[in-house]
Scaffold this motif. Structure first.
Motif, PDB file in Angstrom:
ATOM      1  N   MET A   1     -63.345 -20.604  72.853  1.00 26.98           N
ATOM      2  CA  MET A   1     -62.648 -20.619  74.084  1.00 26.98           C
ATOM      3  C   MET A   1     -63.704 -20.989  75.364  1.00 26.98           C
ATOM      4  SD  MET A   1     -59.927 -17.969  75.741  1.00 26.98           S
ATOM      5  CE  MET A   1     -59.147 -18.217  77.374  1.00 26.98           C
ATOM      6  N   ALA A   2     -63.439 -22.028  76.186  1.00 31.03           N
ATOM      7  CA  ALA A   2     -64.207 -22.240  77.211  1.00 31.03           C
ATOM      8  C   ALA A   2     -64.195 -21.344  78.573  1.00 31.03           C
ATOM      9  CB  ALA A   2     -63.779 -23.766  77.989  1.00 31.03           C
ATOM     10  N   LEU A   3     -65.320 -20.987  78.815  1.00 28.71           N
ATOM     11  CA  LEU A   3     -65.374 -19.995  80.113  1.00 28.71           C
ATOM     12  C   LEU A   3     -64.766 -20.537  81.223  1.00 28.71           C
ATOM     13  CD1 LEU A   3     -68.912 -18.461  79.161  1.00 28.71           C
ATOM     14  CD2 LEU A   3     -66.536 -17.284  78.626  1.00 28.71           C
ATOM     15  N   GLN A   4     -64.388 -19.815  82.027  1.00 26.31           N
ATOM     16  CA  GLN A   4     -63.975 -20.293  83.259  1.00 26.31           C
ATOM     17  C   GLN A   4     -65.192 -20.621  84.468  1.00 26.31           C
ATOM     18  OE1 GLN A   4     -60.961 -17.954  85.259  1.00 26.31           O
ATOM     19  NE2 GLN A   4     -60.838 -19.120  87.113  1.00 26.31           N
ATOM     20  N   ASN A   5     -65.990 -21.477  84.240  1.00 27.52           N
ATOM     21  CA  ASN A   5     -67.136 -21.708  85.049  1.00 27.52           C
ATOM     22  C   ASN A   5     -67.342 -22.967  85.397  1.00 27.52           C
ATOM     23  OD1 ASN A   5     -68.003 -22.649  82.547  1.00 27.52           O
ATOM     24  ND2 ASN A   5     -69.609 -21.204  82.171  1.00 27.52           N
ATOM     25  N   ARG A   6     -66.538 -23.855  85.307  1.00 30.37           N
ATOM     26  CA  ARG A   6     -66.765 -25.220  85.617  1.00 30.37           C
ATOM     27  C   ARG A   6     -66.019 -25.584  87.157  1.00 30.37           C
ATOM     28  NH1 ARG A   6     -67.707 -29.342  82.164  1.00 30.37           N
ATOM     29  NH2 ARG A   6     -67.988 -30.669  84.263  1.00 30.37           N
ATOM     30  N   VAL A   7     -66.743 -26.238  88.031  1.00 29.58           N
ATOM     31  CA  VAL A   7     -66.529 -26.395  89.378  1.00 29.58           C
ATOM     32  C   VAL A   7     -66.015 -27.695  89.843  1.00 29.58           C
ATOM     33  CG1 VAL A   7     -67.251 -25.940  91.809  1.00 29.58           C
ATOM     34  CG2 VAL A   7     -68.053 -24.586  89.997  1.00 29.58           C
ATOM     35  N   THR A   8     -64.978 -27.963  90.287  1.00 27.85           N
ATOM     36  CA  THR A   8     -64.335 -29.302  90.504  1.00 27.85           C
ATOM     37  C   THR A   8     -64.909 -29.468  91.991  1.00 27.85           C
ATOM     38  OG1 THR A   8     -62.514 -28.630  91.715  1.00 27.85           O
ATOM     39  CG2 THR A   8     -62.372 -28.419  89.290  1.00 27.85           C
ATOM     40  N   PRO A   9     -64.781 -30.964  92.704  1.00 31.14           N
ATOM     41  CA  PRO A   9     -65.039 -31.116  93.955  1.00 31.14           C
ATOM     42  C   PRO A   9     -64.200 -30.616  94.735  1.00 31.14           C
ATOM     43  CG  PRO A   9     -64.885 -33.407  92.452  1.00 31.14           C
ATOM     44  CD  PRO A   9     -64.483 -32.182  91.603  1.00 31.14           C
ATOM     45  N   GLY A  11     -63.999 -27.384  94.747  1.00 33.45           N
ATOM     46  CA  GLY A  11     -64.243 -26.075  94.853  1.00 33.45           C
ATOM     47  C   GLY A  11     -63.658 -25.161  94.062  1.00 33.45           C
ATOM     48  N   GLU A  12     -62.638 -25.613  93.193  1.00 37.41           N
ATOM     49  CA  GLU A  12     -62.005 -24.754  92.299  1.00 37.41           C
ATOM     50  C   GLU A  12     -62.905 -24.310  91.021  1.00 37.41           C
ATOM     51  OE1 GLU A  12     -58.772 -27.061  91.373  1.00 37.41           O
ATOM     52  OE2 GLU A  12     -57.457 -26.399  93.265  1.00 37.41           O
ATOM     53  N   ILE A  13     -62.891 -22.889  90.493  1.00 38.58           N
ATOM     54  CA  ILE A  13     -63.721 -22.744  89.269  1.00 38.58           C
ATOM     55  C   ILE A  13     -62.712 -22.615  88.121  1.00 38.58           C
ATOM     56  CG2 ILE A  13     -65.038 -21.025  88.286  1.00 38.58           C
ATOM     57  CD1 ILE A  13     -66.058 -20.280  91.175  1.00 38.58           C
ATOM     58  N   VAL A  14     -62.597 -23.488  87.083  1.00 37.32           N
ATOM     59  CA  VAL A  14     -61.733 -23.487  86.089  1.00 37.32           C
ATOM     60  C   VAL A  14     -62.427 -23.503  84.717  1.00 37.32           C
ATOM     61  CG1 VAL A  14     -60.275 -24.592  87.555  1.00 37.32           C
ATOM     62  CG2 VAL A  14     -61.690 -26.006  86.153  1.00 37.32           C
ATOM     63  N   ALA A  15     -61.712 -23.289  83.611  1.00 38.63           N
ATOM     64  CA  ALA A  15     -62.192 -23.637  82.398  1.00 38.63           C
ATOM     65  C   ALA A  15     -62.098 -24.884  81.886  1.00 38.63           C
ATOM     66  CB  ALA A  15     -61.427 -22.258  81.201  1.00 38.63           C
ATOM     67  N   ASP A  16     -62.964 -25.520  81.290  1.00 38.71           N
ATOM     68  CA  ASP A  16     -62.897 -26.720  80.654  1.00 38.71           C
ATOM     69  C   ASP A  16     -64.317 -26.807  79.887  1.00 38.71           C
ATOM     70  OD1 ASP A  16     -61.234 -29.587  81.077  1.00 38.71           O
ATOM     71  OD2 ASP A  16     -63.644 -29.894  80.453  1.00 38.71           O
ATOM     72  N   PRO A  17     -64.020 -27.447  78.458  1.00 35.76           N
ATOM     73  CA  PRO A  17     -65.295 -27.352  77.484  1.00 35.76           C
ATOM     74  C   PRO A  17     -66.183 -28.375  78.087  1.00 35.76           C
ATOM     75  CG  PRO A  17     -63.273 -28.662  76.740  1.00 35.76           C
ATOM     76  CD  PRO A  17     -62.705 -27.767  77.839  1.00 35.76           C
ATOM     77  N   ALA A  18     -65.826 -29.455  78.693  1.00 34.34           N
ATOM     78  CA  ALA A  18     -66.988 -30.512  79.076  1.00 34.34           C
ATOM     79  C   ALA A  18     -68.466 -29.822  79.906  1.00 34.34           C
ATOM     80  CB  ALA A  18     -66.325 -31.516  80.170  1.00 34.34           C
ATOM     81  N   ARG A  19     -69.359 -30.387  79.369  1.00 35.71           N
ATOM     82  CA  ARG A  19     -70.666 -30.046  79.804  1.00 35.71           C
ATOM     83  C   ARG A  19     -71.054 -30.506  81.049  1.00 35.71           C
ATOM     84  NH1 ARG A  19     -75.088 -27.425  77.994  1.00 35.71           N
ATOM     85  NH2 ARG A  19     -77.291 -27.983  78.510  1.00 35.71           N
ATOM     86  N   GLY A  20     -71.613 -30.052  81.981  1.00 32.28           N
ATOM     87  CA  GLY A  20     -72.058 -30.346  83.333  1.00 32.28           C
ATOM     88  C   GLY A  20     -73.284 -30.670  83.154  1.00 32.28           C
TER      89      GLY A  20
END
Length: 208
Positions: A1-9, A11-20
């Motif tokens: 399960m993806a952690l909630q640590n991906r940031v969108t432009p 400014g939102e912090i969401v869960a998504d499996p894509a790597r930054g």
């Protein structure tokens, strides 16, 4: 399960499996179960770091340690209100300072504290805690700025718009000749206009 640590432009912090391609820091935002609480920052320095630095290894969201945030690319991190880290991205940090000083016609380079204070005022509304946006003619915006198009973030890049997704840029559109709602904080827009060149995801070359 993806952690909630991906940031969108946005400014939102969401869960998504894509790597930054970059990592960020706003302080300790998670609990012992690696879940985010209500806070979306704990201090004014919002930085964007390289994924690899001096062989250091971290387990994301280790209890008691700062919350590792991840961005598609540098342009995304700037739109979300972050700046280059002064330690692991020193060259980018110095270039950002030079552009910041040029934008403000300053004789001296700004400190990290000065930039962080200005960015915090420009990126988040004090009362609503929501992202601050502003209006600018789209044709006047420099490369690396994000705008809203039908509530979605699009990147201004080389005379066109690129649609942002967690995995990369997947579509293009002409740069509109109208007023645009700008997501990237105003001080950062000024630094970009003064010559700072942000890194963008490799998909920008293939979008559309």
């Amino acid at each position: 399960m993806a952690l909630q640590n991906r940031v969108t432009p946005l400014g939102e912090i969401v869960a998504d499996p894509a790597r930054g391609t970059l990592m960020g820091n706003r302080g300790v935002l998670h609990d012992d179960e690696r879940r985010l609480g209500q806070s979306r920052w704990k201090h004014k320095p919002w930085i964007a770091c390289t994924l690899l630095f001096k062989g250091r290894s971290r387990k994301p969201m280790t209890p008691g340690r700062y919350t590792e945030l991840f961005f598609l690319d540098e342009a995304t991190s700037l739109a979300a209100g972050h700046r280059p880290c002064a330690e692991c991205r020193r060259a980018a940090f110095n270039a950002f300072r030079v552009a910041w000083a040029a934008a403000n016609e300053s004789n001296g380079l700004p400190s990290a504290v000065e930039m962080d204070a200005a960015l915090h005022t420009a990126r988040v509304d004090r009362w609503t805690r929501k992202q601050i946006r502003h209006e600018r003619p789209a044709a006047d915006l420099p490369d690396g700025v994000f705008i809203l198009v039908n509530a979605d973030p699009w990147l201004v890049w080389r005379g066109r718009l690129l649609r942002w997704t967690f995995g990369g840029y997947d579509a293009t559109a002409p740069l509109p000749r109208v007023m645009a709602t700008v997501i990237t904080p105003a001080p950062t827009v000024a630094a970009l206009a003064a010559g700072y060149s942000p890194g963008v995801h490799a998909s920008a070359a293939d979008a559309g």
